[in-house]
Design an enzyme around this catalytic site. Structure first.
Site, PDB file in Angstrom:
ATOM      1  N   GLU A 141      37.886  13.380  -2.064  1.00  0.00           N
ATOM      2  CA  GLU A 141      37.361  13.956  -3.355  1.00  0.00           C
ATOM      3  C   GLU A 141      37.069  15.411  -3.238  1.00  0.00           C
ATOM      4  O   GLU A 141      36.284  15.883  -3.641  1.00  0.00           O
ATOM      5  CB  GLU A 141      36.159  13.221  -3.498  1.00  0.00           C
ATOM      6  N   ASN A 183      42.481  10.796  -0.655  1.00  0.00           N
ATOM      7  CA  ASN A 183      41.833   9.688  -1.346  1.00  0.00           C
ATOM      8  C   ASN A 183      40.725  10.252  -2.392  1.00  0.00           C
ATOM      9  O   ASN A 183      40.150  11.328  -2.095  1.00  0.00           O
ATOM     10  CB  ASN A 183      41.032   9.087  -0.469  1.00  0.00           C
ATOM     11  N   HIS A 219      37.478   2.955  -9.122  1.00  0.00           N
ATOM     12  CA  HIS A 219      35.958   2.304  -9.589  1.00  0.00           C
ATOM     13  C   HIS A 219      36.076   2.347 -11.019  1.00  0.00           C
ATOM     14  O   HIS A 219      36.119   3.149 -11.862  1.00  0.00           O
ATOM     15  CB  HIS A 219      35.010   3.290  -9.119  1.00  0.00           C
ATOM     16  N   GLU A 248      39.314   1.798  -3.101  1.00  0.00           N
ATOM     17  CA  GLU A 248      38.058   1.393  -3.230  1.00  0.00           C
ATOM     18  C   GLU A 248      37.745   0.617  -4.646  1.00  0.00           C
ATOM     19  O   GLU A 248      36.706   0.655  -5.409  1.00  0.00           O
ATOM     20  CB  GLU A 248      36.913   2.469  -3.464  1.00  0.00           C
ATOM     21  N   ASP A 250      36.731  -1.654  -7.603  1.00  0.00           N
ATOM     22  CA  ASP A 250      35.632  -2.509  -8.151  1.00  0.00           C
ATOM     23  C   ASP A 250      35.856  -2.468  -9.520  1.00  0.00           C
ATOM     24  O   ASP A 250      36.219  -1.302 -10.122  1.00  0.00           O
ATOM     25  CB  ASP A 250      34.297  -2.182  -7.458  1.00  0.00           C
TER      26      ASP A 250
HETATM   27  O1  9MR Z   1      29.487   2.676  -0.996  1.00  0.00           O
HETATM   28  C1  9MR Z   1      28.875   3.717  -0.409  1.00  0.00           C
HETATM   29  C2  9MR Z   1      27.598   3.659  -0.560  1.00  0.00           C
HETATM   30  O2  9MR Z   1      26.882   2.587   0.429  1.00  0.00           O
HETATM   31  C3  9MR Z   1      26.777   5.064  -0.066  1.00  0.00           C
HETATM   32  O3  9MR Z   1      25.491   5.205  -0.271  1.00  0.00           O
HETATM   33  C4  9MR Z   1      27.511   6.197  -0.795  1.00  0.00           C
HETATM   34  C5  9MR Z   1      27.176   7.340  -0.626  1.00  0.00           C
HETATM   35  O4  9MR Z   1      27.507   8.585  -1.211  1.00  0.00           O
HETATM   36  O5  9MR Z   1      29.065   6.134  -0.701  1.00  0.00           O
HETATM   37  C6  9MR Z   1      29.517   4.936  -1.101  1.00  0.00           C
HETATM   38  O6  9MR Z   1      30.955   4.953  -0.827  1.00  0.00           O
HETATM   39  C7  9MR Z   1      31.837   5.870  -1.686  1.00  0.00           C
HETATM   40  C8  9MR Z   1      32.867   6.199  -0.769  1.00  0.00           C
HETATM   41  O7  9MR Z   1      32.499   6.652   0.364  1.00  0.00           O
HETATM   42  C9  9MR Z   1      33.742   7.140  -1.474  1.00  0.00           C
HETATM   43  N1  9MR Z   1      33.997   6.835  -2.977  1.00  0.00           N
HETATM   44  C10 9MR Z   1      32.772   6.653  -3.646  1.00  0.00           C
HETATM   45  C11 9MR Z   1      32.259   5.393  -3.004  1.00  0.00           C
HETATM   46  C12 9MR Z   1      31.160   4.938  -3.838  1.00  0.00           C
HETATM   47  O8  9MR Z   1      30.170   5.882  -4.059  1.00  0.00           O
END
Ligand code: 9MR
Length: 314
Positions: A141, A183, A219, A248, A250
């Site tokens: 990101e 990513n 997402h 990722e 969903d």
């Molecule tokens: O799914 C993850 C969640 O449990 C955490 O609280 C969150 C913290 O920032 O991160 C989520 O995963 C993220 C991933 O690492 C990067 N892309 C976005 C995902 C969803 O927020």
């Protein structure tokens, strides 16, 4: 749903799980996994039955692996890696560098001290897992949302524009066998942000900076639907000479609409020969970071959601 889609093209041999169906197509089907759920029998039952790739959802992030500078803790990440290895699954490492989920000490340093800390972090973590990781999300990101096509402002970005290149070179040196990925989200279709990532990948390939793959988080919900040019966007990156992966996935929703959208994503990946696999961001709806949007392939009780009827997936 993967099986349903595969059945369209390969009626007789469609696998019976996500992982076996994907493997028949030379691909993987993965899930984000949380270490604290590995004691949930329903969760582990679905994981072991359906998936052949695992991404630790939080356990390999900087705050988890290096909570104090120079002191590394791998307990939870190791549990996931060891579960994967025991059950014949591969692992996507996530994520070596990110503006979010940094430990407090890293948030409080800058400049060359932060740059050095980043390099040390990558070296230590990648070395710890050397030989055990299929692909690393080396940088996560790093580009801004919206139309600017610029980098995201972050403490890492402020260490110098070459930080992404340095991160990839450092990861390659520590584990030459792992595929190294960039990513991001909102890069799933062609837009200013994905164009900016595209330009960096093109530049890295031209200059020999090591990069092997691009991850598209994917997402999706009604505000951010599966783009019409999803497949074309995956293909243009693949044409640069990198693998592409859906990292990722969903999709909020329910019923046929949700199933159709999953089918579209699967077909887009299958249509791009360098799309090596799909990872969903959790197993049951209740495991999701967006649980209220019921975005995953299994309901809260662990039941498979209905597949798309074949008549509606031409
Ligand atoms: O799914 C993850 C969640 O449990 C955490 O609280 C969150 C913290 O920032 O991160 C989520 O995963 C993220 C991933 O690492 C990067 N892309 C976005 C995902 C969803 O927020």
């Amino acid at each position: 749903m993967f099986a349903a889609t595969v059945a369209v093209t390969s009626t007789a041999s469609a696998g019976t799980t996500l992982g076996t169906s994907a493997a028949e197509q030379g691909r993987y089907f993965g899930a984000a996994v949380a270490a604290n759920k590995l004691s949930d029998a329903t969760y582990v039952g679905i994981l072991n039955r359906e998936f052949n790739m695992v991404t630790p959802e939080n356990e390999m992030k900087w705050d988890a692996t290096e909570p104090s500078q120079g002191q590394f803790t791998y307990t939870n990440a190791d549990r996931i890696v060891s579960h994967a290895q025991t059950n014949g699954m591969r692992v996507r490492g996530h994520a070596l560098t990110w503006h979010s989920q940094q430990p407090g000490w890293a948030q409080n340093i800058s400049g060359s001290a932060l740059r050095q800390a980043m390099v040390n972090h990558i070296t230590q973590v990648v070395t710890h897992y050397r030989g055990k990781i299929y692909a690393w999300d080396v940088v996560n990101e790093a580009f801004a949302d919206g139309g600017s096509g610029g980098r995201r402002d972050s403490n890492l970005q402020r260490t110098g524009n070459d930080w992404i290149e340095v991160a990839f070179r450092t990861a390659r040196a520590a584990d030459p066998g792992a595929r190294l990925c960039y990513n991001d989200y909102n890069t799933d279709g062609q837009n200013a942000k994905s164009n900016a990532v595209y330009a960096v990948v093109q530049d890295f390939k031209a200059r020999g900076v090591p990069i092997d793959c691009v991850g598209f988080q994917s997402h999706f919900n009604t505000a951010s639907p599966v783009p019409g040019d999803y497949q074309a966007n995956l293909q243009r990156f693949a044409n640069l000479g990198v693998d592409v992966q859906i990292t990722e996935l969903d999709i909020e929703g329910s019923g046929t609409t949700q199933a159709d959208n999953y089918g579209r994503v699967v077909r887009a990946c299958l249509a791009v020969s360098r799309c090596t696999g799909i990872t969903v961001w959790g197993i049951r709806d209740t495991d999701s970071w967006r649980a209220s949007g019921t975005p995953l392939l299994f309901d809260g009780s662990g039941n498979k959601k209905p597949r798309t009827p074949r008549s509606s997936t031409p």
